[in-house]
Design an enzyme around this catalytic site. Structure first.
Site, PDB file in Angstrom:
ATOM      1  CE  LYS A 114     -14.972   2.863   6.625  1.00  0.00           C
ATOM      2  NZ  LYS A 114     -15.637   2.733   5.350  1.00  0.00           N
ATOM      3  CG  HIS A 158      -6.386   1.580   0.412  1.00  0.00           C
ATOM      4  ND1 HIS A 158      -5.396   1.967  -0.030  1.00  0.00           N
ATOM      5  CD2 HIS A 158      -6.029   0.564   1.249  1.00  0.00           C
ATOM      6  CE1 HIS A 158      -4.483   1.462   0.187  1.00  0.00           C
ATOM      7  NE2 HIS A 158      -4.710   0.751   1.349  1.00  0.00           N
ATOM      8  CB  CYS A 171      -0.932  -0.045   1.156  1.00  0.00           C
ATOM      9  SG  CYS A 171      -2.008  -1.543   1.142  1.00  0.00           S
ATOM     10  CB  ILE A 203     -12.410  -3.736  -2.546  1.00  0.00           C
ATOM     11  CG1 ILE A 203     -11.874  -4.660  -1.573  1.00  0.00           C
ATOM     12  CG2 ILE A 203     -11.955  -4.296  -3.977  1.00  0.00           C
ATOM     13  CD1 ILE A 203     -12.674  -5.949  -1.425  1.00  0.00           C
ATOM     14  CB  CYS A 229     -12.668  -2.572   6.552  1.00  0.00           C
ATOM     15  SG  CYS A 229     -12.728  -3.672   7.646  1.00  0.00           S
ATOM     16  CB  SER A 230     -10.023   1.228   3.621  1.00  0.00           C
ATOM     17  OG  SER A 230      -9.029   0.202   3.303  1.00  0.00           O
TER      18      SER A 230
END
Ligand code: COA
Length: 390
Positions: free
Chosen positions: A332, A336, A87, A213, A210-211
């Site tokens: 978030k 991402h 990342c 997809i 969670c971020s």
């Protein structure tokens, strides 16, 4: 000594989200076109390209991406290299570009990041992302990234009393900031109650910790001082850069409430810039999970260890707080697309520093820190950026 010769003259991103029907190469070309057009940089003046992308081999079955992307974006012929650090791929590309400009090898270069994730299933993406952790000892026996950060959350909760509600408040802030960011994946505010909906992904992390997809690309143009004058009266300076690594595996770490690569990379970047955490007006940090924002804001020195959760509760990190963090919504809520994120963070910082962030503008915007984190924190890159008129 602060870097003296690296300027950002232009910065742009595509929308982040599930960009159905838009291919990997098309997203890249869109970001490059936006960035070059914005500052009126003719493509023929770009001498080299530094590209962040994590794992297109698994996600879109495409390797050797740099020449392909450059050709499609109208930059055929120039040297281009893909940089991969999970990342943190985008920021490692940025660092290589900074060094190329500072060394005098080039005076105008492109930094770009891209990832196309949503054409794969969640299971496939999870498997691809797990390649950023230690396969022999951890990911092969089932440790996913929500799992990694779930473990970090438990450690932080145990040592400092951080709660699920504190993490949910980070998500509420992210969604609030992203609600006025037209390029964000989620442009909707959420309530604390919704953020606390017990849809656990990896305990104690829930869906809204969670971020997502995402697909997306981002690009910036860096130049020397001399060249910058040609394109803008107000370039943004990069005055400090730091990079550090840590063990890939978690089992050999003595502390999971902090990431040593973040602490080390920020120390190096601050020292190079000749500045301290208190000199930063805002921060862009790698909030791949809500706990990651809490820990990062401690690791970069915005808060003492264990004090970030209180700062979130008190609104200190809000857009209008004393120490704004992720004012446009962070990973978030903005999304991402992993290889693009480190470059997109710089795009956000650039807009904020120039005072062009519209409803997401932070009140004080002379200097900032950008923190981009790879995998389990095995790589971290930190950048200090400053408006050139301060
Ligand atoms: N935050 C908020 N909403 C989310 C979301 C997130 N992170 N991920 C998905 N959603 C929403 C979707 O928009 C969808 O909403 P809708 O029903 O209103 O259309 C709904 O939740 C279901 O989406 P879906 O794609 O089926 O969810 P999923 O269960 O397949 O995936 C996660 C959810 C959290 C597992 C996935 O987003 C994920 O793996 N995130 C982490 C990615 C990661 O590890 N990145 C690297 C960090 S180091």
């Amino acid at each position: 000594m602060p870097l003296k010769n690296t300027n950002i003259v232009s910065a742009a991103q595509t929308k982040f989200g599930a960009l159905k029907g838009v291919t990997f190469r098309e997203m890249f070309a869109e970001a490059v076109d936006k960035a070059t057009t914005q500052a009126g940089v003719p493509k023929k003046e770009i001498q080299a390209a530094f590209i962040g992308s994590f794992i297109p081999e698994m996600l879109v079955h495409q390797g050797h991406t740099a020449p392909l992307l450059l050709d499609f974006a109208g930059l055929k012929g120039i040297p281009g290299t893909r940089h991969e650090a999970a990342c943190a791929s985008g920021a490692t590309a940025l660092r290589a570009a900074i060094m190329a400009i500072e060394s005098g090898i080039y005076d105008t270069v492109l930094v770009a990041g891209v990832e196309k994730m949503t054409s794969s299933s969640t299971a496939k993406v999870t498997e691809a992302l797990a390649a950023a952790a230690d396969d022999q000892f951890e990911s092969s026996i089932g440790l996913t990234f929500p799992g990694v950060f779930g473990i970090a959350a438990v450690a932080h909760m145990q040592r400092y009393g951080t709660t699920e509600e504190d993490m949910a408040l980070v998500s509420v802030k992210a969604h609030k900031n992203a609600s006025t960011n037209p390029l964000a994946q989620f442009q909707k505010e959420i309530t604390l109650e919704k953020a606390l909906t017990p849809r656990y992904v990896a305990w104690p992390l829930k869906l809204f910790d969670c971020s997502p997809i995402s697909d997306g690309a981002a690009a910036v143009v860096l130049t020397s001082n001399e060249k910058a004058k040609k394109y803008t009266d107000l370039p943004v300076k990069i005055t400090g850069t730091g990079q550090a690594s840590a063990s890939m595996d978690l089992c050999n770490r003595s502390d999971l409430t902090s990431f040593s690569s973040s602490v080390d990379a920020s120390r190096i970047a601050y020292k190079m810039a000749g500045l301290e955490p208190k000199d930063m007006d805002f921060a862009i940090v790698h909030d791949c999970f809500t706990i990651a924002e809490i820990i990062a804001s401690e690791d970069i020195g915005f808060f003492k260890p264990g004090e970030a959760a209180k700062a979130v509760r008190d609104g200190v990190t809000a857009l209008d707080g004393d120490r704004p963090i992720n004012p446009m919504g962070g990973l978030k809520a903005v999304g991402h697309p992993v290889g693009a994120t480190g470059v997109k963070q710089v795009v956000v910082a650039y807009k904020e520093l120039l005072g062009t962030a519209g409803p997401n503008q932070v009140p004080k915007h002379d200097t900032c820190i950008v923190h981009n984190f790879g995998g389990t924190g095995a790589t971290c890159v930190v950048t200090v950026m400053r408006r050139s008129d301060v």
